[in-house]
Write an enzyme that holds these catalytic residues in place. Structure first.
Site, short mmCIF file in Angstrom:
data_model
loop_
_atom_site.label_atom_id
_atom_site.label_comp_id
_atom_site.label_asym_id
_atom_site.label_seq_id
_atom_site.Cartn_x
_atom_site.Cartn_y
_atom_site.Cartn_z
N LYS A 265 0.22 -1.80 0.19
CA LYS A 265 -0.12 -0.19 0.24
C LYS A 265 0.66 1.03 -0.02
O LYS A 265 2.13 1.13 0.31
CB LYS A 265 -1.01 -0.07 1.28
CG LYS A 265 -1.73 -1.01 1.28
CD LYS A 265 -2.72 -0.93 2.95
CE LYS A 265 -3.85 -2.27 2.46
NZ LYS A 265 -5.00 -1.73 1.57
N ARG A 339 -10.78 -11.52 1.13
CA ARG A 339 -11.56 -12.33 0.89
C ARG A 339 -11.23 -13.70 0.98
O ARG A 339 -11.81 -14.32 1.26
CB ARG A 339 -11.85 -11.63 -0.62
CG ARG A 339 -10.68 -11.90 -1.69
CD ARG A 339 -11.05 -10.89 -2.75
NE ARG A 339 -10.55 -9.78 -2.53
CZ ARG A 339 -11.06 -8.43 -3.61
NH1 ARG A 339 -11.71 -9.04 -4.47
NH2 ARG A 339 -11.15 -7.43 -2.77
#
Length: 499
Positions: A265, A339
């Site tokens: 990130k 996920r």
């Protein structure tokens, strides 16, 4: 914080000693009431200092004939009762917060419905919350006692009990959501879950790396393998109904810190990735509230928790992992890790033969773009379940918005190297993430709440919100109160119409 319920009208409220007295004024109410408060309301209205608009306030210091040091008259306006109460309380708190009141009395100029009482109590607790865990010289929350005055206290006991339980649950979720990554590791989060098992009817089981490996949760393990902190899989059970009653299963994403992995990130605001476990925190908060209320419903809470970090063992873009369901996943982006841990937890949920499964996750920035910080994203395979969650969100002032799950959105998840890829393109990112999870959700009605925009606030007000504890608690209480059969009938009707 201590909450007390009293039978108080305006005349009696004027005699209550407090650091602040908040009067929620409905249009036309209170002006003709006898006593000092009625006179204040009438004079303020006549002078035009108290418009009939939600959130408009007038504060007075030590007015004659009133025992409280400060009095805030706050207009409710003519909107929905719960929404108006929340707006009025938040506006009133802004008037008195600098005084650090220790005892507050909250009354209505006229009648009060349960939803408004609950909204007012939750709003006051939310506005006065203070985080102190990692501060060396922190000033604790000043507000210690709230007296809620209503025309007839006995009629409002259940409403207040539910509101107080919601406050406890929201604040438990806030507390763990706000803690930095070194004060909220997977092991620490598991200990927080264990502490909840002190309440009646709650049991907690914590699985470590060996047990998770035995379950063949390859996607979950792959995310955790780059961190020095060992993963934990938390299983909470609340048994409030008969053993034969199918449970509601809540699955919370528990990434206690998310660097993005190899798909790193940007550095700016990466500190906020401590909030990536707010889905897990919301499940813990719900169980905190269930422990107080003891409703007649069975609930299972599943929390896969780990860090997403980088070392020589970390998951790489292009790696293929095998999930608990046996499906293989090509990991095209290691920052789409939530996920991966959720898909194994969803597969595990099937063993409980659930009435419904709801997962809660700070899953996608795309949902923030779509809905901002106002509503959580709702995806569901079952119309009855979607309707029940949406209605619960409206009732709890913790709103969501249903998003589509058309099969065409899954096209971007196709890959030549595995059964499915973990990301598609940028377009519809919140939906394609939900479509990925849907593959692992099983046969039970399933819903996914993307809380990336609602779980925390940035900027000067940075901090966890505790959402969607209120929504989930209201949904479960509705099931306990017998709404489930109606929801199932509605679901069957919708499926029949679609067929």
């Amino acid at each position: 914080m201590d909450f007390q319920l009293k039978t108080l009208g305006l005349a009696q409220a004027a005699s209550e000693k407090a650091d602040a007295l908040i009067v929620l004024v409905s249009p036309g109410d209170g002006e003709q009431a006898p006593g000092a408060l009625g006179g204040l309301i009438g004079a303020a209205r006549k002078a035009g200092d108290l418009p009939d608009k939600a959130g408009k306030c007038l504060m007075l210091y030590r007015p004659q004939g009133i025992a409280a040091a400060r009095v805030v008259l706050s207009s409710l306006g003519d909107g929905p009762a719960a929404t108006a109460a929340r707006s009025a309380v938040l506006a009133a708190w802004q008037q008195i917060r600098a005084a650090n009141p220790k005892r507050v009395v909250l009354v209505w100029s006229g009648g009060v419905v349960p939803a408004a009482l609950q909204a007012a109590v939750v709003a006051l607790a939310d506005a006065s919350y203070v985080y102190t865990h990692t501060k060396s010289k922190a000033e604790p929350r000043a507000l210690r006692q709230v007296v809620v005055g209503v025309p007839q206290a006995s009629a409002c006991k259940a409403a207040l009990a539910e509101a107080v339980a919601a406050v406890r649950g929201v604040e438990f979720a806030k507390e763990w959501g706000n803690r930095p990554g070194n004060h909220c590791t997977p092991t620490m989060l598991a200990e927080a879950a264990r502490s909840l098992a002190k309440a009646p009817r709650i049991k907690c089981e914590v699985l470590g790396p060996k047990e998770v490996a035995a379950l063949k949760m390859g996607a979950f393990m792959a995310v955790a393998q780059g961190s020095a902190e060992p993963l934990r899989f938390i299983v909470l059970r609340y048994q409030g109904a008969g053993k034969a009653d199918a449970p509601q299963v809540l699955v919370g994403k528990g990434i206690t810190f998310d660097t993005g992995g190899v798909s790193l990130k940007p550095a700016a605001e990466m500190d906020e990735m401590k909030f990536d476990m707010c889905g897990a925190a919301s499940v813990l908060g719900v169980f905190r509230a269930l422990g107080e209320l003891q409703p007649a419903v069975n609930v299972v809470g599943l929390i896969p928790t780990c860090e997403n970090m980088n070392d020589g063992r970390a998951l790489k873009p292009g790696d293929v992992v095998t999930s608990m369901s046996g499906q293989t996943i090509e990991v095209l982006n290691t920052d789409a890790e939530g996920r991966l841990i959720l898909c194994d937890a969803l597969a595990y949920a099937a063993r409980f033969d659930p009435a419904a499964v709801v997962d809660i996750a700070t899953l996608t920035g795309a949902c923030v773009i779509a809905l901002g910080g106002v509503r959580s994203g709702l995806f569901a395979t079952d119309d009855g379940l979607a309707g029940a969650l949406a209605a619960a969100g409206e009732a709890a002032q913790d709103r969501c918005w249903r998003m589509p799950l058309d099969d065409e959105y899954a096209e971007g998840l196709k890959t030549s190297f595995a059964d499915v890829a973990n990301v598609a393109g940028r377009a519809g990112g919140a939906i394609t993430a939900a479509k990925f999870l849907q593959r692992f959700a099983g046969e039970a009605p399933w819903a996914h709440l993307d809380i990336a925009g609602t779980a925390w606030k940035s900027g000067a007000a940075k901090g966890a919100t505790g959402r969607p504890v209120g929504l989930l608690l209201r949904y479960l209480l509705d099931r306990a109160e017998g709404a489930a059969p109606a929801a199932r009938k509605a679901s069957r009707r919708s499926r029949g119409a679609a067929a």
